[in-house]
Design a protein around this motif. Structure first.
Motif, short mmCIF file in Angstrom:
data_model
loop_
_atom_site.label_atom_id
_atom_site.label_comp_id
_atom_site.label_asym_id
_atom_site.label_seq_id
_atom_site.Cartn_x
_atom_site.Cartn_y
_atom_site.Cartn_z
N GLY A 14 24.77 41.62 47.29
CA GLY A 14 25.90 40.71 47.17
C GLY A 14 26.52 40.41 48.52
N TYR A 15 27.28 39.35 48.58
CA TYR A 15 27.95 38.95 49.81
C TYR A 15 29.25 39.72 49.99
CZ TYR A 15 24.65 35.10 49.49
OH TYR A 15 23.52 34.36 49.41
N ASP A 16 29.63 39.94 51.25
CA ASP A 16 30.89 40.62 51.54
C ASP A 16 32.08 39.68 51.48
OD1 ASP A 16 29.83 43.20 51.90
OD2 ASP A 16 29.23 42.71 53.94
N ARG A 79 35.30 41.86 50.51
CA ARG A 79 35.27 43.33 50.42
C ARG A 79 35.82 43.94 51.70
NH1 ARG A 79 29.17 44.11 48.20
NH2 ARG A 79 29.51 43.10 46.21
N ILE A 80 35.86 43.13 52.76
CA ILE A 80 36.37 43.54 54.07
C ILE A 80 37.84 43.12 54.13
CG2 ILE A 80 36.06 43.25 56.56
CD1 ILE A 80 33.19 42.19 55.84
N PRO A 81 38.72 43.96 54.67
CA PRO A 81 40.14 43.57 54.71
C PRO A 81 40.37 42.24 55.42
CG PRO A 81 39.90 45.89 55.26
CD PRO A 81 38.50 45.32 55.20
N ILE A 82 41.18 41.40 54.81
CA ILE A 82 41.62 40.15 55.42
C ILE A 82 42.85 40.49 56.26
CG2 ILE A 82 42.60 37.87 54.98
CD1 ILE A 82 40.86 37.76 52.43
N VAL A 111 38.72 38.09 58.90
CA VAL A 111 38.35 39.47 58.58
C VAL A 111 37.90 40.16 59.85
CG1 VAL A 111 37.73 38.97 56.18
CG2 VAL A 111 35.97 38.84 57.93
N ALA A 112 38.18 41.45 59.94
CA ALA A 112 37.79 42.24 61.10
C ALA A 112 36.52 43.01 60.76
CB ALA A 112 38.89 43.20 61.50
N ILE A 113 35.51 42.82 61.60
CA ILE A 113 34.25 43.54 61.44
C ILE A 113 34.04 44.34 62.71
CG2 ILE A 113 31.78 43.35 61.01
CD1 ILE A 113 32.40 40.57 59.78
N GLY A 114 34.35 45.62 62.64
CA GLY A 114 34.33 46.45 63.84
C GLY A 114 35.37 45.94 64.82
N SER A 115 34.94 45.65 66.06
CA SER A 115 35.88 45.17 67.07
C SER A 115 35.93 43.64 67.13
CB SER A 115 35.49 45.72 68.44
OG SER A 115 34.20 45.25 68.80
N GLN A 116 35.17 42.97 66.27
CA GLN A 116 35.15 41.50 66.27
C GLN A 116 35.79 40.95 65.01
OE1 GLN A 116 31.01 40.51 66.88
NE2 GLN A 116 31.30 40.51 69.10
N CYS A 117 36.19 39.69 65.10
CA CYS A 117 36.79 39.01 63.95
C CYS A 117 35.90 37.85 63.52
CB CYS A 117 38.17 38.47 64.31
SG CYS A 117 39.38 39.77 64.58
#
Length: 140
Positions: A14-16, A79-82, A111-117
């Motif tokens: 599924g997509y995040d 699923r990743i915090p906005i 959304v933040a994915i590690g150190s990138q947005c």
């Protein structure tokens, strides 16, 4: 749509983040339990999409002055915090179409994915519901 999303979640592919259109919220029907968007969001939350960004609901004043009876129908679920979101509502270009009752615009979420947005923009403009295609082309 929910079945397709759910099958992806169950299969592990599924997509995040999902950007969906035409999932309208009609706040004037909310008290009757008829608001489709609220029910849809509740089901997506159960599937792991715990974060969401939605369009602005029309106010009673917009309903009376501009005949706006529903939001723009846009959803961003994740699923990743906005970490940031915003929306912009377009000025009404025409009142001659079926979509004229919606507060159309643009929905944004970050959304933040590690150190990138990752910035997500969602927009759904005029839908053509039959009728004179020349008129719809002129509106666009």
């Amino acid at each position: 749509i929910l079945q397709r999303i759910e099958s992806g979640v169950v299969e592990g592919n599924g997509y995040d983040v999902l950007a969906l259109q035409e999932v309208f919220a009609t706040p004037f029907l909310w008290g009757l339990g008829l608001d489709r968007q609220t029910l849809f969001l509740r089901r997506l939350y159960e599937m792991g999409y715990q974060y969401s960004s939605t369009c602005a609901w029309p106010t009673p004043l917009k309903l009376l002055r501009e005949c706006k009876w529903t939001d723009g129908g846009l959803l961003i679920v994740s699923r990743i915090p906005i970490i940031a979101s915003d929306r912009y509502v377009f000025e009404s270009a025409t009142k001659r179409s079926l979509d004229a009752g919606a507060t159309k615009g643009i929905l944004f979420a970050r959304v933040a994915i590690g150190s990138q947005c990752l910035d997500i923009f969602n927009c759904h403009l005029q839908a053509s519901h039959g009728g004179n295609m020349h008129t719809y082309s002129a509106v666009r």
